[in-house]
Design an enzyme around this catalytic site. Structure first.
Site, short mmCIF file in Angstrom:
data_model
loop_
_atom_site.label_atom_id
_atom_site.label_comp_id
_atom_site.label_asym_id
_atom_site.label_seq_id
_atom_site.Cartn_x
_atom_site.Cartn_y
_atom_site.Cartn_z
N CYS A 2 -6.55 8.37 5.43
CA CYS A 2 -6.65 8.53 6.87
C CYS A 2 -6.46 7.17 7.57
O CYS A 2 -6.95 6.16 7.10
CB CYS A 2 -7.97 9.11 7.35
SG CYS A 2 -8.29 10.75 6.72
N ARG A 27 -1.34 5.94 4.93
CA ARG A 27 -2.74 6.20 4.57
C ARG A 27 -3.05 7.69 4.48
O ARG A 27 -4.15 8.08 4.10
CB ARG A 27 -3.67 5.56 5.59
CG ARG A 27 -3.51 4.08 5.75
CD ARG A 27 -4.44 3.55 6.80
NE ARG A 27 -5.82 3.67 6.38
CZ ARG A 27 -6.47 2.78 5.66
NH1 ARG A 27 -5.87 1.68 5.28
NH2 ARG A 27 -7.72 2.96 5.32
N TRP A 73 -5.48 12.39 5.66
CA TRP A 73 -5.34 12.76 4.25
C TRP A 73 -6.54 13.66 3.98
O TRP A 73 -7.69 13.22 3.96
CB TRP A 73 -5.38 11.51 3.37
CG TRP A 73 -5.09 11.80 1.93
CD1 TRP A 73 -3.86 11.88 1.34
CD2 TRP A 73 -6.04 12.04 0.89
NE1 TRP A 73 -3.99 12.15 0.00
CE2 TRP A 73 -5.32 12.26 -0.31
CE3 TRP A 73 -7.43 12.09 0.83
CZ2 TRP A 73 -5.92 12.53 -1.53
CZ3 TRP A 73 -8.04 12.36 -0.40
CH2 TRP A 73 -7.29 12.57 -1.56
N ASN A 99 -12.37 8.08 9.46
CA ASN A 99 -11.83 7.84 8.13
C ASN A 99 -13.03 7.68 7.20
O ASN A 99 -13.84 6.78 7.41
CB ASN A 99 -10.97 6.57 8.15
CG ASN A 99 -10.60 6.07 6.75
OD1 ASN A 99 -10.34 4.90 6.57
ND2 ASN A 99 -10.56 6.95 5.79
N GLY A 100 -13.15 8.57 6.20
CA GLY A 100 -14.28 8.49 5.28
C GLY A 100 -14.79 9.88 4.98
O GLY A 100 -14.09 10.87 5.18
N GLU A 479 2.34 1.63 -16.64
CA GLU A 479 2.70 1.45 -15.23
C GLU A 479 4.03 2.15 -14.92
O GLU A 479 4.17 2.80 -13.87
CB GLU A 479 2.77 -0.05 -14.89
CG GLU A 479 3.26 -0.39 -13.50
CD GLU A 479 2.55 0.34 -12.36
OE1 GLU A 479 1.48 0.92 -12.57
OE2 GLU A 479 3.10 0.35 -11.24
N LYS A 483 4.43 5.09 -12.08
CA LYS A 483 5.41 4.95 -10.98
C LYS A 483 6.33 6.16 -10.97
O LYS A 483 6.64 6.74 -9.94
CB LYS A 483 6.21 3.67 -11.22
CG LYS A 483 6.73 2.96 -10.06
CD LYS A 483 5.71 2.21 -9.25
CE LYS A 483 4.31 2.65 -9.31
NZ LYS A 483 3.26 1.92 -8.85
N GLU A 486 4.59 9.60 -9.92
CA GLU A 486 4.09 9.73 -8.54
C GLU A 486 5.20 9.89 -7.51
O GLU A 486 4.98 10.49 -6.47
CB GLU A 486 3.15 8.58 -8.16
CG GLU A 486 3.78 7.23 -8.01
CD GLU A 486 2.78 6.19 -7.49
OE1 GLU A 486 2.85 5.06 -7.98
OE2 GLU A 486 1.97 6.50 -6.62
N HIS A 502 0.26 10.94 -34.39
CA HIS A 502 -1.08 11.54 -34.48
C HIS A 502 -1.21 12.74 -33.55
O HIS A 502 -2.32 13.14 -33.23
CB HIS A 502 -2.14 10.47 -34.19
CG HIS A 502 -2.10 9.36 -35.19
ND1 HIS A 502 -2.54 9.50 -36.48
CD2 HIS A 502 -1.60 8.09 -35.10
CE1 HIS A 502 -2.34 8.36 -37.14
NE2 HIS A 502 -1.76 7.50 -36.31
N LYS A 601 -1.98 5.72 0.50
CA LYS A 601 -1.91 4.36 -0.02
C LYS A 601 -3.28 3.74 -0.27
O LYS A 601 -3.47 3.01 -1.22
CB LYS A 601 -1.13 3.50 0.98
CG LYS A 601 -0.96 2.07 0.55
CD LYS A 601 0.44 1.81 0.08
CE LYS A 601 0.61 0.45 -0.55
NZ LYS A 601 1.24 0.55 -1.86
C1 F6R Z 1 0.29 3.66 -7.49
C2 F6R Z 1 -0.68 3.10 -6.56
C3 F6R Z 1 -2.11 3.39 -6.78
C4 F6R Z 1 -2.96 2.15 -6.41
C5 F6R Z 1 -4.45 2.49 -6.50
C6 F6R Z 1 -5.32 1.29 -6.18
O1 F6R Z 1 1.58 3.24 -7.18
O2 F6R Z 1 -0.32 2.46 -5.62
O3 F6R Z 1 -2.37 3.77 -8.10
O4 F6R Z 1 -2.64 1.10 -7.27
O5 F6R Z 1 -4.75 3.52 -5.60
O6 F6R Z 1 -5.08 0.82 -4.89
P1 F6R Z 1 -5.49 -0.64 -4.46
O7 F6R Z 1 -4.64 -1.58 -5.25
O8 F6R Z 1 -5.21 -0.70 -3.00
O9 F6R Z 1 -6.94 -0.80 -4.79
#
Ligand code: F6R
Length: 606
Positions: A2, A27, A73, A99-100, A479, A483, A486, A502, A601
Site C-alpha cells: 500500500c 507498493r 495491496w 498502510n499496515g 536468485e 526472479k 515472479e 535424491h 515492492k
Molecule cells: C524479489 C523481491 C523481494 C524482496 C523482498 C525483500 O525480486 O524484490 O523478494 O527482495 O521482499 O524486500 P526488501 O529488500 O525491501 O527488504
C-alpha cells in the site's frame, strides 16, 4: 504494501495525488482512491490499476487544495471498490487512508457496533479507523486521532482529513513508513521518497508513535504524549529522473541496465586506496570481538545474504548464519553481544526484517544494515548502515539492488578480513583491482541481450524450469529462480545439483528446461556430471559458464558465457544473464513486468 500520499497547499491537490500515486504503485496495485476536502468530502475509488481511477476523474473539475490518496495491496478483504481506500465514517465527514494492519479490528468493530450502532460497509480492517475517529470526534481532529490510536493494535501509517477541519491533514505512524515533504506554501506526505521528488527534496522522517499535523504553512510533529518533537530535515540526493523510465519500456529493464553504473558509483565512493565503509559506525577494533555474524533478510535480499555468508566465511573466516526474517523471528537464535547482526533490505521497511533487527537488538547484538532507501526504518534503527546507493528501484522484481547488496558484502568481507589480518594486503589489493573491472564485465553481459531474448522467445511456453548449482553457484540459482518465477509466472525451482538424485530428478523428462550454473572450478567436474544426469533423461540444458570454458560446450545444449574472472567474485554478475532471461520471458508472455501479479515492492505486513 500500500502507498499513501497527501497534499495540502497553494496548488490543486488532485494532480499531485495522482502523480504521487503513480510513483507509489509499486507498493500495491489492486485498487486506488483519493479523497479531497473543502466544504464537503469528495471520495473516489476504483478497483484495478491507478489508470482506472485516473480515467474516471477529470482533474480540471477539482479545485480542492487538500487531499489524500492510496494505492492498495489487499490484506483484509478482496480487491474491490468498496474495500479500496479512503474509508469514511457514517457521517461522511472523516476520510482515512492506511498502510499496515489493524490486528484488533474485529474487537473494535464489535465494540463500535454495540456502543454507536456503526454501520460497516467493507471487509477491511482500515474502515474501523474512520469510525473510531468519528466516534471520538468532538471538534478536535488531532485529539480524536490520539484517542482512536490508543485503541488500536498493529502496524499503521494513517492519514486523515475531516470536512469540519479542512485546513489540515493529521497523520500517525507505527511500524509502517511515513515521510513528510516540506515545500514552500505547501506540504506533502508519502510512504516513500519517489512520490515527492518532483516537488521537494526536503524530507522529515516520522518515527514510530509520532503524530503529525500538516498544514499549508507548517508541519507539527508530536510524540505519543502530545509533546512537540524537533527533527532536522533530511535532504534527498536522488533526482527526479532516477524515478523515470528514461526511454526503456520497463523500469525492470532500465534497472538491469543500470548495474554497470551502480557498480561504478559504489566502487568509486567506497574504494580510496583502501575500502571506505562510510556509515559503518562500528570501530574496526570491535571486529575482533565478533565470534559470529547473523544475516537476516527476505526474498532477494536473503539471497544476497547467502552470498554474503560465502564471502565473509571465505575471506574473513568468521562463521555466518543466514536466516529468512519471517523464520528468524519465531526461533530462539543464539545471539549475544559478540554477534554482528546484519539486516539486508532494499526498502528498509520490510516488517519481518525490521522486527528481526529489533529482536537481535534486545539480545545485545551489534546491528549493521545493508539498505538502499536512505533514512528508512531499518537504516535508522541500526548501529551502522552501509547504503547500497543503487538509486530508486521501482520495478517490483529486485535487480540492481540485489547486485549492489552483493557488492557491499564483498567490500565489507574484504575490509573485515584485512582488519582482522585474515588476508594479506597484496591479495586484498589484487581483488580490489579486479573489482574495478566489473562494470565493464557487466556491460559485456548486457551486450548479449539479443541472444538472451531469442532464447527467451523460444522458451516462454514452458510449464516449469529448473535452476541448479553447487557452492556459491547454488545461491545464484536461488536468485535466478525467484526472479524468473515472479515475473514469468512459470513454475521454477532451484536445487543443489548434488541433491537432484535424491528425489527431484524424477521430474526431469524430455525437453525439461534446466539452467545450470557451472562457474566454480572446485566443483566443476561434479557439476558436469550433474548436467549429464539430466541431459541423459532428455533435459534441455543451458549453462552459465566462464568465458573460455570449452568443456561445457560438450555437455550443455546452450551456453551463456560470463567474462573470465576470479571465480570467487563471479556471484557479482552470474545472475545478470538470468535477470535478462526472466525479463524477456515475462515480456514474451505479455505480463506486466514492472508490477507482477499479487506482489508489492515493499512488504510492510507480516
Ligand atoms: C524479489 C523481491 C523481494 C524482496 C523482498 C525483500 O525480486 O524484490 O523478494 O527482495 O521482499 O524486500 P526488501 O529488500 O525491501 O527488504
Amino acid at each position: 504494501m500500500c502507498g499513501v500520499v497527501g497534499y495540502i497547499g497553494k496548488n490543486k491537490a488532485l494532480p499531485v495525488l495522482l502523480d504521487g500515486l503513480s510513483k507509489l504503485e509499486y507498493r500495491g496495485y489492486d485498487s486506488a482512491g483519493i479523497a479531497l476536502v473543502n466544504d464537503e468530502l469528495f471520495i473516489k475509488k476504483k478497483k484495478g490499476r491507478l489508470e482506472v481511477l485516473k480515467n474516471d476523474l477529470n482533474v480540471d473539475d477539482f479545485e480542492q487544495n487538500i487531499g489524500i490518496g492510496h494505492t492498495r495491496w489487499a490484506t483484509h478483504g478482496a480487491p474491490t471498490e468498496i474495500n479500496a481506500h479512503p474509508h469514511f465514517d457514517n457521517k461522511n465527514s472523516i476520510a482515512v487512508i492506511h498502510n499496515g494492519i489493524i490486528e484488533n479490528y474485529i474487537k473494535i468493530k464489535e465494540w463500535l457496533t454495540e456502543v454507536d450502532g456503526t454501520n460497516f460497509v467493507s471487509e477491511t480492517d482500515t474502515e474501523v479507523i474512520a469510525h473510531l475517529i468519528s466516534y471520538f470526534y468532538d471538534g478536535d481532529l488531532l485529539d480524536a486521532v490520539y484517542k482512536a490510536v490508543d485503541r488500536m493494535e498493529g502496524a499503521y501509517a494513517i492519514s486523515v482529513i475531516c470536512k469540519d477541519e479542512p485546513d489540515k491533514i493529521v497523520a500517525v505512524r507505527k511500524d509502517s513508513p511515513l515521510i513528510i515533504g516540506i515545500g514552500d506554501g505547501e506540504n506533502f506526505l508519502a510512504s516513500d521518497i519517489p512520490a515527492l521528488l518532483k516537488y521537494t527534496k526536503k524530507v522529515l522522517f516520522v518515527e514510530n508513535d509520532e503524530f503529525v499535523v500538516i498544514k499549508k504553512d507548517g508541519v507539527t510533529l508530536l510524540d505519543e504524549f502530545k509533546q512537540k518533537v524537533e527533527r532536522e530535515l533530511f535532504t534527498v540526493t536522488w533526482d527526479e529522473k532516477s524515478a523515470e523510465k528514461e526511454g526503456f519500456p520497463h523500469f525492470t529493464l532500465k534497472e538491469i541496465h543500470e548495474q554497470p553504473k551502480t557498480f561504478r558509483e559504489i566502487l568509486n565512493r567506497r574504494i580510496k586506496d583502501d575500502i571506505v565503509l562510510e556509515g559503518l559506525n562500528i570501530p574496526y577494533e570491535k571486529f575482533k570481538q565478533f565470534n559470529k555474524v547473523y544475516i537476516v533478510a527476505c526474498g532477494t535480499a536473503y539471497h544476497a545474504g547467502l552470498v554474503g555468508k560465502y564471502v565473509i566465511e571465505k575471506f574473513a573466516s568468521i562463521p555466518v548464519e543466514v536466516d529468512i526474517a519471517s523464520e528468524f523471528r519465531y526461533r530462539n537464535p543464539f545471539i549475544d553481544e559478540k554477534t554482528l547482526f546484519i539486516a539486508v533490505s532494499q526498502s528498509g521497511e520490510t516488517l519481518d526484517t525490521l522486527q528481526s533487527l529489533r529482536e537481535a537488538k534486545k539480545k545485545k547484538a551489534t546491528i549493521l544494515s545493508v539498505v538502499n532507501v536512505v533514512g528508512s526504518s531499518v537504516a535508522r534503527e541500526s548501529d551502522g548502515v552501509l547504503y547500497t546507493w543503487a538509486g530508486p528501484e521501482i520495478g517490483v522484481a529486485s535487480t540492481k539492488a540485489y547486485t549492489s547488496q552483493v557488492l557491499i558484502f564483498y567490500l565489507f568481507a574484504l575490509k573485515l578480513a584485512l582488519e582482522t589480518k585474515k588476508i594479506t594486503k597484496e591479495n586484498f589489493d589484487s581483488i580490489l583491482k579486479e573489482l574495478y573491472n566489473y562494470p565493464d564485465y557487466i556491460e559485456t553481459i548486457l551486450k548479449q541481450s539479443t541472444k538472451i531474448q531469442e532464447f527467451a522467445d523460444s522458451q516462454f511456453n514452458n510449464d516449469s524450469v529448473f535452476f541448479m548449482g553447487r557452492g556459491v553457484d547454488l545461491y545464484c540459482a536461488y536468485e535466478a529462480s525467484l526472479k524468473f518465477k515472479e515475473i514469468s509466472y512459470i513454475n521454477s525451482f532451484a536445487i543443489a545439483a548434488g541433491e537432484l538424485k535424491h528425489g527431484t530428478i524424477a521430474l526431469i523428462e524430455k525437453d525439461t528446461l534446466v539452467i545450470a550454473f557451472a562457474t566454480q572450478k572446485r566443483l566443476y567436474d561434479k557439476m558436469l556430471s550433474n548436467i549429464k544426469e539430466v541431459t541423459s533423461r532428455g533435459a534441455y540444458v543451458v549453462c552459465i559458464a566462464k568465458e573460455g570454458d570449452t568443456d561445457v560446450l560438450k555437455v550443455a545444449d546452450e551456453v551463456i558465457f560470463v567474462p573470465d574472472s576470479d571465480e570467487d567474485l563471479l556471484p557479482l554478475m552470474n545472475v545478470i544473464p538470468m535477470q535478462l532471461f526472466a525479463y524477456y520471458v515475462s515480456v514474451a508472455r505479455g505480463n506486466d513486468v514492472d508490477k507482477p501479479r499479487n506482489l508489492a515492492k515493499s512488504v510492510t505486513v507480516e
